[in-house]
Write an enzyme that holds these catalytic residues in place. Structure first.
Site, PDB file in Angstrom:
ATOM      1  N   CYS A 286      -2.832   3.237   3.306  1.00 35.77           N
ATOM      2  CA  CYS A 286      -3.321   2.016   3.942  1.00 35.77           C
ATOM      3  C   CYS A 286      -4.392   2.393   4.963  1.00 35.77           C
ATOM      4  O   CYS A 286      -4.577   3.570   5.278  1.00 35.77           O
ATOM      5  CB  CYS A 286      -2.168   1.251   4.589  1.00 35.77           C
ATOM      6  SG  CYS A 286      -2.552  -0.487   4.917  1.00 35.77           S
ATOM      7  N   ASP A 287      -5.060   1.389   5.493  1.00 44.24           N
ATOM      8  CA  ASP A 287      -6.290   1.603   6.256  1.00 44.24           C
ATOM      9  C   ASP A 287      -6.184   2.644   7.362  1.00 44.24           C
ATOM     10  O   ASP A 287      -7.067   3.477   7.521  1.00 44.24           O
ATOM     11  CB  ASP A 287      -6.744   0.281   6.886  1.00 44.24           C
ATOM     12  CG  ASP A 287      -7.162  -0.738   5.847  1.00 44.24           C
ATOM     13  OD1 ASP A 287      -6.964  -0.487   4.652  1.00 44.24           O
ATOM     14  OD2 ASP A 287      -7.682  -1.792   6.234  1.00 44.24           O
TER      15      ASP A 287
ATOM     16  N   SER B  21     -12.653  -6.335   8.720  1.00 42.01           N
ATOM     17  CA  SER B  21     -11.979  -5.677   7.613  1.00 42.01           C
ATOM     18  C   SER B  21     -13.002  -5.194   6.603  1.00 42.01           C
ATOM     19  O   SER B  21     -14.122  -5.715   6.525  1.00 42.01           O
ATOM     20  CB  SER B  21     -11.027  -6.673   6.944  1.00 42.01           C
ATOM     21  OG  SER B  21     -10.665  -6.233   5.658  1.00 42.01           O
TER      22      SER B  21
ATOM     23  N   ASP C 249      -2.436  -4.147   7.709  1.00 42.23           N
ATOM     24  CA  ASP C 249      -3.508  -4.980   8.252  1.00 42.23           C
ATOM     25  C   ASP C 249      -3.512  -6.362   7.612  1.00 42.23           C
ATOM     26  O   ASP C 249      -3.717  -7.380   8.280  1.00 42.23           O
ATOM     27  CB  ASP C 249      -4.872  -4.323   8.016  1.00 42.23           C
ATOM     28  CG  ASP C 249      -5.097  -3.140   8.931  1.00 42.23           C
ATOM     29  OD1 ASP C 249      -4.152  -2.756   9.627  1.00 42.23           O
ATOM     30  OD2 ASP C 249      -6.207  -2.592   8.935  1.00 42.23           O
TER      31      ASP C 249
ATOM     32  N   GLU D  59      -9.229  -6.817  13.752  1.00 45.48           N
ATOM     33  CA  GLU D  59     -10.156  -7.199  12.689  1.00 45.48           C
ATOM     34  C   GLU D  59     -10.238  -8.715  12.568  1.00 45.48           C
ATOM     35  O   GLU D  59      -9.297  -9.425  12.920  1.00 45.48           O
ATOM     36  CB  GLU D  59      -9.696  -6.615  11.347  1.00 45.48           C
ATOM     37  CG  GLU D  59      -9.819  -5.121  11.262  1.00 45.48           C
ATOM     38  CD  GLU D  59      -9.382  -4.565   9.922  1.00 45.48           C
ATOM     39  OE1 GLU D  59      -9.647  -3.390   9.668  1.00 45.48           O
ATOM     40  OE2 GLU D  59      -8.768  -5.313   9.136  1.00 45.48           O
TER      41      GLU D  59
ATOM     42  N   CYS E 217       0.818  -1.213   0.000  1.00 48.74           N
ATOM     43  CA  CYS E 217       0.000   0.000   0.000  1.00 48.74           C
ATOM     44  C   CYS E 217       0.855   1.269   0.000  1.00 48.74           C
ATOM     45  O   CYS E 217       0.436   2.312  -0.507  1.00 48.74           O
ATOM     46  CB  CYS E 217      -0.915   0.027   1.227  1.00 48.74           C
ATOM     47  SG  CYS E 217      -1.797  -1.500   1.552  1.00 48.74           S
TER      48      CYS E 217
END
Length: 568
Positions: free
Chosen positions: A125-126, A474, A84, A448, A52
């Site tokens: 990224c997340d 997720s 993640d 997650e 990412c």
């Protein structure tokens, strides 16, 4: 001190008191001319630990070029990121959500300590995306976010695959539907290069929400990672942040309540990740804008789901980019009356003005379906409440054929125990798997559950088994899953009192989450319950002590309630 005075005291060469500051900056390349310019930061989340962010070093350099050409003195600085996808299903996932706050704190720290006049932040990224936005809300300087961009879809046997294919492949392998060689092929082809997970998972969801919020330039959220479009996004952001500084436009002018409503609307229309609820609540808290779970519930009821995107649909973000991108979707939603076009954005123009000159979605595309014939007539992110979740829980119901289920609870105190039970065939159709002590405090870090939910789908149980947790899911998760159950088990929420065999009803149509246990029995269980002891230090220890409930965004800086002054 006003912003103008701060620029003057830092940069004019005749100001003798600033000689030591300037001496340090000369060592990193500043000249006399640079001291007369605004100092603009470029917050880079470059890292080799995840695809990412592997390319963001080059994007940061491009943003700095844009800053220089627009008349600013640019400085690149870094912050952390974690993956993640790599930490999923391991103890490392407990660090994922806390990393959002570490990222926000570190960017805020650099901007404040170096007295930067404005900055561009690039995330891919997340958690580094909401981390960047939380920092922007706190920093109170003009700022722009650039998304690092989506990954290209992987290819296997002529079909698109992605990282979620790998998690589901584990379940297929365990069930005996595919062999070890087939699973290895999925592993080798799922992630072909740089960029964030390709479906409408958390990264692409948050990028889209941030664009709708007005904090990134039009198109930034859907332009792919490995493209000239993305390099151009960064250069233009470097230029645009100087215009914000000149115009005196700050995050507080952009991130208003109507802007958050636009972000929520787009997330519902795209069928985005449940994590968007957690992150938008956290960004709003940092911005001191009153956004609650009730706002998500209110907007969910009126916004149709119109995007045929993974994990519940057919297409990925690359396909949406080619169909007209997020700006095309927003133009459609604006025309249909779902968005507030008067909201200011980082272009210095309103949302409506940004979209006015854009062509919109291609006429022959089928990634976005007509508003009149939606995939759902309301949004797929549903807020549930009931005696199992008095403060709320979140379910994603896009693509589901089964929207309610009543069944016996199979209760586990960790994801590892639940996964072992699934892999050993102890879970059957009609069961309600409950995983507790995985909330913000209990995990700690609210891990997650993509690994487990993917295995359930791979084993063919995605539609016949419900999965409940006070942890998270997720953006790649699909199936009958409910997360963010609040209050969490660690703080004595009702989920802590459940026992295996208790009947539970999950009803996304009525928005209810109920355990069928008599109040007298619950009272007896509560009298015997004690919180599990936690011996934590370091990042996770600090996080567990300071983090709020998930229904408030799992933030670590909730304002303390005002204390009433008592006259002595």
């Amino acid at each position: 001190m006003s912003k103008d005075l701060r620029i003057k005291s830092r940069h004019l060469s005749e100001d003798a008191i600033r000689v030591p500051n300037r001496a340090m900056l000369r060592a990193v390349g500043f000249t006399d001319e640079d001291f007369k310019k605004p100092m603009i930061g470029v917050a880079s989340t470059w890292s080799e630990v995840t695809p990412c962010n592997i390319h963001i070093d080059k994007l940061a350099v491009k943003a700095k070029e844009g800053v220089r050409e627009a008349g600013g003195a640019g400085m690149i600085f870094n912050t952390i990121t974690v993956s993640d996808g790599i930490s999923m299903g391991t103890s490392g996932m407990r660090y994922s959500l806390p990393s959002r706050d570490v990222i926000a704190d570190s960017i805020e720290t650099v901007v404040g300590a170096e007295n930067l006049d404005a900055y561009v932040a690039i995330g891919g990224c997340d958690k580094n995306m909401p981390g960047c936005l939380i920092a922007m809300a706190r920093s109170e300087v003009p700022s722009i976010f650039v998304y690092g961009g989506t990954i290209k879809p992987g290819k296997l046997d002529g079909k698109d695959i992605d990282i979620v294919s790998a998690f589901e492949g584990v379940g297929q392998y365990n069930k005996g539907d595919i062999g070890r060689e087939d699973l290895h092929k999925i592993e080798c082809n799922a992630c072909p290069g740089a960029g964030s997970c390709g479906g409408m998972y958390t990264a692409n969801t948050m990028a889209s929400a941030i664009e709708a919020l007005g904090m990134s330039l039009p198109g930034s959220s859907s332009n792919p990672a490995e493209s000239e479009f993305k390099m151009d996004d960064c250069y233009k952001a470097g230029e645009a942040v100087l215009k914000l500084l000149e115009a005196g436009i700050y995050p507080k002018d952009i991130m208003t309540k109507p802007a958050f409503e636009n972000a929520i609307t787009l997330v519902m229309a795209l069928g985005g990740s449940t994590n968007a609820i957690l992150h938008l609540l956290a960004i709003a808290n940092a911005m001191e804008v009153d956004v609650t779970l009730e706002d998500f519930g209110r907007i969910q009821k009126k916004v149709p789901h119109i995007a045929d995107l993974k994990p519940s649909g057919k297409y990925v973000m690359q396909d949406l980019h080619e169909a007209g991108g997020v700006p095309g979707v927003m133009k459609l939603l604006l025309e249909k009356g779902y968005l507030n076009g008067d909201c200011l954005t980082v272009t210095g123009k309103t949302l409506a003005e940004n979209l006015e000159d854009l062509e919109g979605l291609l006429p022959d595309q089928d990634v976005i379906v007509p508003v009149e014939k939606p995939l759902r007539h309301d949004g797929p992110l549903v807020v549930l409440k009931g005696n199992l979740a008095p403060d709320g829980a979140v379910a994603k119901v896009s693509g589901l054929k089964v929207t309610n289920l009543t069944g016996p609870a199979k209760v586990f105190d960790s994801e590892e125990d639940a996964t072992a039970a699934v892999m050993e065939g102890e879970i059957t159709a009609g069961d309600v798997i409950v995983i507790r002590y995985e909330g913000p405090k209990g995990g700690p870090g609210m891990p997650e559950m993509l690994s487990l939910s993917g295995i359930l789908v791979g084993k063919g149980l995605g539609e016949t088994v419900a999965l409940l947790t006070d942890g998270r899911f997720s953006g790649g998760t699909h199936g009958l899953v409910v997360g963010h159950i609040a209050p969490e088990a660690q703080t004595g929420g009702p989920i802590a009192l459940l026992k295996t065999g208790d009947l539970i009803t999950v009803d996304s149509e009525k928005r209810e989450l109920t355990m069928h246990v008599e109040e007298a029995e619950l009272a007896e269980r509560r009298a015997k319950w004690t919180a599990p002891q936690q011996r934590l230090r370091g990042v996770l220890g600090k996080y567990a002590r300071t983090v709020s409930c998930s229904s408030k965004g799992a933030v670590t800086d909730l304002p303390e309630p005002a204390k009433e002054h008592v006259k002595l």
